[in-house]
Design an enzyme around this catalytic site. Structure first.
Site, PDB file in Angstrom:
ATOM      1  N   PHE A 227      21.668 -45.338  -5.025  1.00 28.21           N
ATOM      2  CA  PHE A 227      20.869 -46.646  -4.117  1.00 28.21           C
ATOM      3  C   PHE A 227      20.682 -47.557  -5.086  1.00 28.21           C
ATOM      4  O   PHE A 227      19.531 -47.698  -4.623  1.00 28.21           O
ATOM      5  CB  PHE A 227      19.800 -45.833  -2.433  1.00 28.21           C
ATOM      6  CG  PHE A 227      19.863 -44.899  -2.560  1.00 28.21           C
ATOM      7  CD1 PHE A 227      20.436 -45.069  -0.862  1.00 28.21           C
ATOM      8  CD2 PHE A 227      19.823 -43.140  -2.721  1.00 28.21           C
ATOM      9  CE1 PHE A 227      20.450 -43.372  -0.191  1.00 28.21           C
ATOM     10  CE2 PHE A 227      20.016 -41.835  -2.090  1.00 28.21           C
ATOM     11  CZ  PHE A 227      20.367 -42.783  -0.531  1.00 28.21           C
ATOM     12  N   CYS A 339       9.629 -44.614  -0.772  1.00 33.97           N
ATOM     13  CA  CYS A 339       9.033 -46.056  -0.707  1.00 33.97           C
ATOM     14  C   CYS A 339       8.470 -46.267   1.353  1.00 33.97           C
ATOM     15  O   CYS A 339       8.087 -47.124   1.298  1.00 33.97           O
ATOM     16  CB  CYS A 339       9.876 -47.051  -0.902  1.00 33.97           C
ATOM     17  SG  CYS A 339      10.973 -47.024   0.422  1.00 33.97           S
TER      18      CYS A 339
END
Ligand code: SAH
Length: 395
Positions: A227, A339
């Site tokens: 990512f 997150c």
């Protein structure tokens, strides 16, 4: 000013200065405030509690601004909050080292629904509440006065604005349209940012400190950056002398920008491999190929958008981390993040422990990551905490 009466028994959060009042906690609205209008919240006995933005389209019907009845909430109040937030980033913005950061972080900076990110001489703004939208002329003027940016671009996120009954907008608020490439510097590394087309407001500046912490272990190591987006962890690792970095992201645009960023910094492109692919697929492929790494970074997008999605998200985090661990050399490092605000650190540790069990590995947590100081955590607003991570030594 219109009075809004709070239901009896709902006072505690307001007294503790939590900035949200849900529509279900409201007894009565004495009048017809416009959405975004500033109203006065009073308790069941008629005593003043706070001032806040009203919006009957949102689940959060009131976003509280001020608990002192004698303070006037006018344009100057908003200008002062903008000034205070901008001044408090002095420690982050260091000439020649870092010229990009979050200047205003919504509720956590006492401005519910306003996000402002600085990219060198350009600003990207998200306007997520009708109350802030009404104050934007003063806020833009204050930002212009304080920072004299070349552009202020509205990059408001569609789904959040929808909750407040607002339309999506991506427009120039001041100055000229930001160029397709804005060069910024972070931790001494240069990045090309596309404010208008990039993800989020263009860059994930919340990982600034964490990239540096991980990169400190990268000298002479083979790093897998999953990512990767435009290369935050990749570039910091290269700067610290990584032997090789493999970056994986499903976005071709992100990978192309990462490659540009490698060249921009004059790093050795021969050390970098890029793969535009789904991380889960690619990790399985690496496993089949017998590939191993010294450091694996996993920085996925938000898997749990809400508390109700947490169980499903936990399984996805577990599976991802299990795969990441299986690709590590003995004693290698896994830098893993979430997150999702709905996932707290304790749960995240539990998820990593499950992943270790499934992978047949032992894990030491050697560092706990959090969000940096330009994403402050307001003591009365735990919802502002979203980024967490663990640096794990895996045996
Ligand atoms: N680590 C980055 C930020 C990551 S943001 C940095 O330091 O800047 C999350 C990234 O995950 C985005 O770039 C997005 O394109 C990518 N992404 C989302 N889902 C993905 C998937 N299934 N496989 C690969 N990449 C994915």
């Amino acid at each position: 000013m219109i009075d809004v009466i709070l239901k009896k028994g709902k006072e505690k959060a307001v007294l503790h200065r939590h900035p949200w009042v849900f529509s279900g906690a409201i007894e009565k609205v004495k009048g017809k405030p416009e959405n975004g209008e500033i109203v006065k919240l009073i308790d069941a006995k008629g005593a003043f509690m706070a001032y806040g933005f009203y919006n009957d389209q949102s689940r959060v019907a009131l976003r509280l601004l001020e608990w002192d009845e004698n303070v006037v909430i006018d344009e100057q109040w908003f200008r002062n909050k903008v000034k205070e937030a901008v001044a408090s980033r002095d420690n982050v913005l260091i000439a020649g080292v870092t010229n990009t950061c979050r200047l205003i972080f919504s509720e956590s900076d006492y401005l519910p629904g306003l996000i402002v990110d600085k990219y060198a001489d350009h600003l990207a703004v998200q306007v997520l509440t009708s109350g802030i939208e009404k104050m934007m002329p003063a806020i833009i003027d204050e930002l212009n006065t304080l920072l004299k940016p070349l552009s202020i671009f509205d990059k408001s996120d569609a789904s959040s604005r929808g909750h407040e009954g607002l339309e999506t907008q991506n427009i120039v608020l001041a100055g000229s349209h930001p160029p397709a490439r804005v060069e910024v510097i972070e931790n001494g590394i240069v990045y090309n940012i596309n404010i208008a087309e990039g993800q989020k407001s263009g860059f994930y500046c919340d990982q600034r400190d964490n990239r540096k912490i991980v990169a400190a272990y990268a000298k002479g190591k083979n790093v897998l950056d999953c990512f990767s987006y435009t290369g935050g962890f990749t570039l910091n690792s290269l700067q610290n002398g990584a032997a090789s970095v493999t970056a994986v992201d499903s976005s071709v645009l992100a990978i192309d920008t990462l490659k540009e960023n490698v060249l921009l910094n004059k790093f050795d492109a021969g050390k970098v491999s890029t793969i535009a692919s789904d991380v889960n697929k690619q990790l399985r492929k690496f496993r089949e190929e017998g590939a191993f790494f010294d450091i694996v970074v996993l920085d996925p997008p938000k898997y749990a958008p809400s508390r109700s999605a947490l169980d499903k998200a936990s399984r996805a985090y577990k599976d991802l981390n299990r795969l990441g661990m299986l690709l590590l050399n003995k004693g290698g490092l896994l830098a893993t993040y979430s997150c999702s605000g709905a996932m707290n650190m304790e749960t995240f540790k539990q998820v990593i422990a499950w992943a270790a069990l499934d992978a047949g590995k032992q894990v030491q947590f050697i560092h706990q990551f959090c969000q940096p100081e330009d994403h402050p955590l307001r003591s009365s607003f735990p919802e502002g905490e979203y980024l967490k991570g663990l640096l794990c030594r895996v045996f």
